[in-house]
Design a protein around this motif. Structure first.
Motif, PDB file in Angstrom:
ATOM      1  N   ALA A 188       0.826  -1.205   0.000  1.00 41.54           N
ATOM      2  CA  ALA A 188       0.000   0.000   0.000  1.00 41.54           C
ATOM      3  C   ALA A 188       0.860   1.254   0.000  1.00 41.54           C
ATOM      4  N   THR A 189       0.437   2.233  -0.754  1.00 43.26           N
ATOM      5  CA  THR A 189       1.036   3.566  -0.713  1.00 43.26           C
ATOM      6  C   THR A 189      -0.088   4.589  -0.578  1.00 43.26           C
ATOM      7  N   GLY A 190       0.269   5.836  -0.286  1.00 46.84           N
ATOM      8  CA  GLY A 190      -0.753   6.860  -0.106  1.00 46.84           C
ATOM      9  C   GLY A 190      -1.349   6.775   1.284  1.00 46.84           C
ATOM     10  N   SER A 191      -2.658   6.627   1.367  1.00 48.35           N
ATOM     11  CA  SER A 191      -3.353   6.562   2.659  1.00 48.35           C
ATOM     12  C   SER A 191      -3.239   5.149   3.231  1.00 48.35           C
ATOM     13  N   THR A 192      -2.031   4.804   3.655  1.00 50.67           N
ATOM     14  CA  THR A 192      -1.749   3.419   4.047  1.00 50.67           C
ATOM     15  C   THR A 192      -2.502   2.996   5.293  1.00 50.67           C
ATOM     16  N   GLU A 193      -2.950   3.947   6.105  1.00 53.75           N
ATOM     17  CA  GLU A 193      -3.667   3.577   7.333  1.00 53.75           C
ATOM     18  C   GLU A 193      -4.961   2.849   7.019  1.00 53.75           C
ATOM     19  N   ASP A 194      -5.485   3.026   5.804  1.00 55.07           N
ATOM     20  CA  ASP A 194      -6.723   2.354   5.405  1.00 55.07           C
ATOM     21  C   ASP A 194      -6.512   0.899   5.026  1.00 55.07           C
ATOM     22  N   PHE A 195      -5.266   0.521   4.758  1.00 57.32           N
ATOM     23  CA  PHE A 195      -4.974  -0.825   4.266  1.00 57.32           C
ATOM     24  C   PHE A 195      -5.525  -1.895   5.197  1.00 57.32           C
ATOM     25  N   ASP A 207       0.622  -8.790   6.059  1.00 55.88           N
ATOM     26  CA  ASP A 207       1.262  -8.221   7.247  1.00 55.88           C
ATOM     27  C   ASP A 207       0.805  -6.770   7.306  1.00 55.88           C
ATOM     28  N   ASN A 208      -0.204  -6.521   8.105  1.00 56.19           N
ATOM     29  CA  ASN A 208      -0.759  -5.168   8.149  1.00 56.19           C
ATOM     30  C   ASN A 208       0.239  -4.159   8.721  1.00 56.19           C
ATOM     31  N   SER A 209       1.163  -4.619   9.536  1.00 55.83           N
ATOM     32  CA  SER A 209       2.169  -3.692  10.069  1.00 55.83           C
ATOM     33  C   SER A 209       3.096  -3.196   8.964  1.00 55.83           C
ATOM     34  N   ARG A 210       3.243  -3.993   7.924  1.00 57.31           N
ATOM     35  CA  ARG A 210       4.062  -3.604   6.766  1.00 57.31           C
ATOM     36  C   ARG A 210       3.201  -3.101   5.619  1.00 57.31           C
TER      37      ARG A 210
END
Length: 124
Positions: free
Chosen positions: A24-31, A75-78
């Motif tokens: 994910a790039t950009g608004s990665t918190e949404d991933f 891996d949501n942390s990554r």
């Protein structure tokens, strides 16, 4: 806005392995809140669903022809999802896409955001 970037494609021999990444790039918190689908499009064929994985990674689904050979994980942390592909076959050749959607689905219309794709070629 969330954007997805695939990597890890390439040339593999039959029986070989590749591991695709979808970052994910950009608004990665949404991933973390998106399900991720993996799709494949072979030359001259329609895009087909290969696998899906839920937002937490606890629920995965596979196309029959890849079950037991491919494994989806994340891996949501990554901010990255993965597709481990083992025992590759010539029929696995195609452009692989990851996509993000609100619910895991094996239908491409269930996804709103798509990566650019990465080429996988299985050939001796």
């Amino acid at each position: 806005q969330l954007m997805l970037v695939e990597s890890g494609g390439g040339l593999a021999q039959p029986g070989g392995s590749l591991k695709l990444s979808c970052t994910a790039t950009g608004s990665t918190e949404d991933f973390d809140y998106y399900a991720i689908g993996w799709f494949r499009q072979a030359p001259g064929k329609e895009r087909e669903a290969i696998s899906s994985i839920s937002d937490t990674g606890g629920n995965t689904r596979y196309k029959n022809s890849v079950r037991g050979r491919f494994t989806a994980s994340r891996d949501n942390s990554r901010k990255t999802a993965y597709l481990q592909m083992n025992d590759l076959k010539a029929d696995d050749t195609g452009v692989y896409y990851c996509a993000a959607g609100t619910m895991p689905s094996m239908v491409y219309t269930g996804y709103d955001l798509w990566g650019q794709g990465t080429q996988v070629t299985v050939s001796s």
